[in-house]
Scaffold this motif. Structure first.
Motif, PDB file in Angstrom:
ATOM      1  N   GLU A 106      44.516  49.443  38.417  1.00 49.68           N
ATOM      2  CA  GLU A 106      43.077  49.241  38.565  1.00 49.68           C
ATOM      3  C   GLU A 106      42.843  47.809  39.016  1.00 49.68           C
ATOM      4  O   GLU A 106      43.363  46.860  38.422  1.00 49.68           O
ATOM      5  CB  GLU A 106      42.382  49.466  37.224  1.00 49.68           C
ATOM      6  CG  GLU A 106      40.906  49.213  37.266  1.00 49.68           C
ATOM      7  CD  GLU A 106      40.253  49.338  35.900  1.00 49.68           C
ATOM      8  OE1 GLU A 106      39.033  49.158  35.829  1.00 49.68           O
ATOM      9  OE2 GLU A 106      40.959  49.612  34.920  1.00 49.68           O
ATOM     10  N   LEU A 107      42.065  47.645  40.091  1.00 49.61           N
ATOM     11  CA  LEU A 107      41.717  46.313  40.579  1.00 49.61           C
ATOM     12  C   LEU A 107      40.695  45.714  39.625  1.00 49.61           C
ATOM     13  O   LEU A 107      39.592  46.224  39.459  1.00 49.61           O
ATOM     14  CB  LEU A 107      41.141  46.403  41.991  1.00 49.61           C
ATOM     15  CG  LEU A 107      40.729  45.084  42.633  1.00 49.61           C
ATOM     16  CD1 LEU A 107      41.941  44.160  42.771  1.00 49.61           C
ATOM     17  CD2 LEU A 107      40.102  45.340  43.980  1.00 49.61           C
ATOM     18  N   VAL A 108      41.067  44.613  38.971  1.00 51.06           N
ATOM     19  CA  VAL A 108      40.220  44.014  37.953  1.00 51.06           C
ATOM     20  C   VAL A 108      39.398  42.861  38.530  1.00 51.06           C
ATOM     21  O   VAL A 108      38.232  42.718  38.223  1.00 51.06           O
ATOM     22  CB  VAL A 108      41.063  43.505  36.765  1.00 51.06           C
ATOM     23  CG1 VAL A 108      40.186  42.912  35.682  1.00 51.06           C
ATOM     24  CG2 VAL A 108      41.902  44.632  36.205  1.00 51.06           C
ATOM     25  N   MET A 109      40.006  42.036  39.390  1.00 47.44           N
ATOM     26  CA  MET A 109      39.305  40.894  39.949  1.00 47.44           C
ATOM     27  C   MET A 109      39.534  40.867  41.456  1.00 47.44           C
ATOM     28  O   MET A 109      40.584  40.431  41.921  1.00 47.44           O
ATOM     29  CB  MET A 109      39.813  39.590  39.330  1.00 47.44           C
ATOM     30  CG  MET A 109      39.045  38.366  39.794  1.00 47.44           C
ATOM     31  SD  MET A 109      39.662  36.822  39.106  1.00 47.44           S
ATOM     32  CE  MET A 109      39.494  37.083  37.368  1.00 47.44           C
ATOM     33  N   PRO A 110      38.588  41.361  42.255  1.00 46.19           N
ATOM     34  CA  PRO A 110      38.779  41.360  43.710  1.00 46.19           C
ATOM     35  C   PRO A 110      38.768  39.935  44.253  1.00 46.19           C
ATOM     36  O   PRO A 110      38.094  39.065  43.732  1.00 46.19           O
ATOM     37  CB  PRO A 110      37.598  42.162  44.237  1.00 46.19           C
ATOM     38  CG  PRO A 110      36.578  42.097  43.161  1.00 46.19           C
ATOM     39  CD  PRO A 110      37.321  41.935  41.877  1.00 46.19           C
TER      40      PRO A 110
END
Length: 58
Positions: A38-42
């Motif tokens: 899961e991408l947490v901080m783009p």
């Protein structure tokens, strides 16, 4: 396909084929590991600089 954890899978691909000079089929196997994240901080892409004058353009 094998589930190894809640976010990870192992995929096995197997195929059999007859070679011209073989008396029986040959079995080939390959394994691929797939993980889900899961991408947490783009992070935004850094803008490219305009080429400096004098550079050769191809």
């Amino acid at each position: 396909m094998f589930r190894t954890s809640p976010t990870s899978w192992l995929v096995e691909q197997t195929r059999s084929r007859w070679y011209e000079k073989a008396s029986r089929p040959t079995t080939l196997s390959a394994h691929t590991r797939i993980c889900v994240a899961e991408l947490v901080m783009p992070r935004e892409a850094v803008p490219a600089d305009f080429p400096k004058e004098g550079w050769l353009h191809r």
